[in-house]
Design a protein around this motif. Sequence first.
Motif, PDB file in Angstrom:
ATOM      1  N   TYR A   1      -0.055 -14.165   0.875  1.00 18.85           N
ATOM      2  CA  TYR A   1      -0.245 -15.518   1.394  1.00 18.85           C
ATOM      3  C   TYR A   1       0.717 -16.427   0.654  1.00 18.85           C
ATOM      4  CZ  TYR A   1      -2.532 -19.963   2.529  1.00 18.85           C
ATOM      5  OH  TYR A   1      -2.792 -21.248   2.967  1.00 18.85           O
ATOM      6  N   ILE A   2       1.572 -17.137   1.392  1.00 13.82           N
ATOM      7  CA  ILE A   2       2.624 -17.951   0.778  1.00 13.82           C
ATOM      8  C   ILE A   2       2.433 -19.411   1.161  1.00 13.82           C
ATOM      9  CG2 ILE A   2       5.106 -18.218   0.451  1.00 13.82           C
ATOM     10  CD1 ILE A   2       5.431 -15.376   1.554  1.00 13.82           C
ATOM     11  N   LYS A   3       2.417 -20.254   0.146  1.00 10.94           N
ATOM     12  CA  LYS A   3       2.261 -21.693   0.356  1.00 10.94           C
ATOM     13  C   LYS A   3       3.045 -22.425  -0.719  1.00 10.94           C
ATOM     14  CE  LYS A   3      -1.226 -25.367   0.117  1.00 10.94           C
ATOM     15  NZ  LYS A   3      -2.608 -25.689  -0.278  1.00 10.94           N
ATOM     16  N   ASN A   4       3.808 -23.445  -0.313  1.00  6.40           N
ATOM     17  CA  ASN A   4       4.611 -24.225  -1.257  1.00  6.40           C
ATOM     18  C   ASN A   4       5.546 -23.343  -2.083  1.00  6.40           C
ATOM     19  OD1 ASN A   4       3.449 -26.701  -0.490  1.00  6.40           O
ATOM     20  ND2 ASN A   4       1.728 -26.381  -1.883  1.00  6.40           N
TER      21      ASN A   4
ATOM     22  N   GLU B   1     -12.578 -14.739   1.558  1.00  8.28           N
ATOM     23  CA  GLU B   1     -12.098 -15.789   0.663  1.00  8.28           C
ATOM     24  C   GLU B   1     -10.758 -16.340   1.147  1.00  8.28           C
ATOM     25  OE1 GLU B   1     -10.864 -16.452  -4.060  1.00  8.28           O
ATOM     26  OE2 GLU B   1     -11.618 -14.511  -3.354  1.00  8.28           O
ATOM     27  N   LEU B   2      -9.872 -15.439   1.573  1.00 11.48           N
ATOM     28  CA  LEU B   2      -8.570 -15.858   2.088  1.00 11.48           C
ATOM     29  C   LEU B   2      -8.735 -16.661   3.371  1.00 11.48           C
ATOM     30  CD1 LEU B   2      -5.518 -15.915   2.128  1.00 11.48           C
ATOM     31  CD2 LEU B   2      -5.527 -13.617   3.131  1.00 11.48           C
ATOM     32  N   SER B   3      -9.658 -16.230   4.232  1.00  8.06           N
ATOM     33  CA  SER B   3      -9.908 -16.949   5.479  1.00  8.06           C
ATOM     34  C   SER B   3     -10.357 -18.380   5.206  1.00  8.06           C
ATOM     35  CB  SER B   3     -10.974 -16.210   6.306  1.00  8.06           C
ATOM     36  OG  SER B   3     -11.294 -16.955   7.471  1.00  8.06           O
ATOM     37  N   GLU B   4     -11.273 -18.556   4.249  1.00  7.56           N
ATOM     38  CA  GLU B   4     -11.748 -19.882   3.904  1.00  7.56           C
ATOM     39  C   GLU B   4     -10.624 -20.733   3.300  1.00  7.56           C
ATOM     40  OE1 GLU B   4     -14.663 -21.287   4.593  1.00  7.56           O
ATOM     41  OE2 GLU B   4     -15.094 -19.448   5.701  1.00  7.56           O
ATOM     42  N   LYS B   5      -9.761 -20.092   2.506  1.00  5.10           N
ATOM     43  CA  LYS B   5      -8.645 -20.794   1.893  1.00  5.10           C
ATOM     44  C   LYS B   5      -7.685 -21.321   2.963  1.00  5.10           C
ATOM     45  CE  LYS B   5      -5.357 -21.965  -1.029  1.00  5.10           C
ATOM     46  NZ  LYS B   5      -5.405 -23.285  -1.742  1.00  5.10           N
ATOM     47  N   ILE B   6      -7.341 -20.477   3.930  1.00  3.30           N
ATOM     48  CA  ILE B   6      -6.412 -20.879   4.985  1.00  3.30           C
ATOM     49  C   ILE B   6      -7.004 -21.985   5.849  1.00  3.30           C
ATOM     50  CG2 ILE B   6      -5.153 -20.112   7.028  1.00  3.30           C
ATOM     51  CD1 ILE B   6      -4.968 -17.346   5.765  1.00  3.30           C
ATOM     52  N   LYS B   7      -8.283 -21.833   6.208  1.00  4.15           N
ATOM     53  CA  LYS B   7      -8.932 -22.850   7.028  1.00  4.15           C
ATOM     54  C   LYS B   7      -8.951 -24.187   6.319  1.00  4.15           C
ATOM     55  CE  LYS B   7     -11.866 -19.538   9.491  1.00  4.15           C
ATOM     56  NZ  LYS B   7     -13.251 -19.008   9.665  1.00  4.15           N
ATOM     57  N   LYS B   8      -9.172 -24.158   5.018  1.00  2.16           N
ATOM     58  CA  LYS B   8      -9.178 -25.403   4.235  1.00  2.16           C
ATOM     59  C   LYS B   8      -7.784 -26.004   4.192  1.00  2.16           C
ATOM     60  CE  LYS B   8     -10.377 -27.189  -0.341  1.00  2.16           C
ATOM     61  NZ  LYS B   8     -10.886 -26.844  -1.703  1.00  2.16           N
TER      62      LYS B   8
ATOM     63  N   ILE C   1       2.371 -22.650   6.194  1.00  2.00           N
ATOM     64  CA  ILE C   1       1.856 -21.550   5.385  1.00  2.00           C
ATOM     65  C   ILE C   1       2.240 -20.244   6.061  1.00  2.00           C
ATOM     66  CG2 ILE C   1      -0.033 -22.852   4.352  1.00  2.00           C
ATOM     67  CD1 ILE C   1      -1.904 -21.704   6.424  1.00  2.00           C
ATOM     68  N   VAL C   2       2.364 -19.184   5.272  1.00  2.00           N
ATOM     69  CA  VAL C   2       2.907 -17.922   5.778  1.00  2.00           C
ATOM     70  C   VAL C   2       2.041 -16.751   5.341  1.00  2.00           C
ATOM     71  CG1 VAL C   2       4.851 -16.309   5.592  1.00  2.00           C
ATOM     72  CG2 VAL C   2       5.291 -18.749   5.896  1.00  2.00           C
ATOM     73  N   LEU C   3       1.864 -15.802   6.249  1.00  2.00           N
ATOM     74  CA  LEU C   3       1.249 -14.514   5.938  1.00  2.00           C
ATOM     75  C   LEU C   3       2.322 -13.452   6.138  1.00  2.00           C
ATOM     76  CD1 LEU C   3      -2.172 -14.982   7.752  1.00  2.00           C
ATOM     77  CD2 LEU C   3      -1.869 -14.706   5.284  1.00  2.00           C
ATOM     78  N   ALA C   4       2.558 -12.655   5.106  1.00  2.00           N
ATOM     79  CA  ALA C   4       3.582 -11.618   5.170  1.00  2.00           C
ATOM     80  C   ALA C   4       2.958 -10.265   4.855  1.00  2.00           C
ATOM     81  CB  ALA C   4       4.721 -11.913   4.190  1.00  2.00           C
TER      82      ALA C   4
END
Length: 260
Positions: free
Chosen positions: A236-239, A250-257, A223-226
């Motif tokens: 936030y970049i994923k897939n 909310e973003l923090s919880e998403k990344i941790k998950k 996963i990437v943060l740009a």
Amino acid sequence: MENFQFWDFRFIDFVDVFLVAILLYYIYKLVKGTVAINIFIGILVIYFVWRLTDYLNMQMLHRIFDGFMKVGIIALIVVFQPEIRKFLLMVGSTNLGGKRRIFKSFNFLKSDIETTTDIDAILSACVSMGASKTGALIVIERNNNLDFLMNTGDETDIAVSQPIIESIFFKNSPLHDGAIIIENNVVKATRVILPVSNEKTIPERFGLRHRAGIGITEKTDAIVLAVSEETGQLSYIKNGEFMMFKDMEELSEKIKKDLV
């Protein structure tokens, strides 16, 4: 009276079921959160209908589904090409020499696992860099080993913290150009050159930094943060897909998950 065979379950049968469960788990993990998950579910439905028509001896319908199943493997390779690439890379890049990675590979057996990476420190650094319009590209490793990118940059071993990340991407820092790779709360490489995506649908307002972030997430499960140098916007970049969050909690919880 015939012998009841239900309990005739060998150890090798248990191993067989266990390995199939692992395979299905990783397939689901690869397609979860993408449009491919709908295709995957559709394929499962077709498979069960194919088996059901065979069991009910519905010959005409079964022949239709049987023909689809015989040529369907070619369609699957085309449709799931990115996911197949990720899966093969996951298998080929797994470091079996590391105990931590072995147990991480089987983390679905545990329900109380938490990421060791300090996501809040990373996001705080991104917010600060966004305010000063300091460009940044942060790659967080998941299951796919990213060691094949190490020789494109400088190998490091620095614990993650907000000041460290901000100092790396400071405009006058010799390390600010390129991406950093983070694994288990450690910055393992800086100035890394990432593969750039050639996808035509990427909006023109996104430059090479974002294309590189998309490129590595298309080829691996990272996963990437740009942080944009022009606008200061955090992506936030994923897939291979962008996600925008205004709420950092909310973003923090998403990344941790996503990291579990």
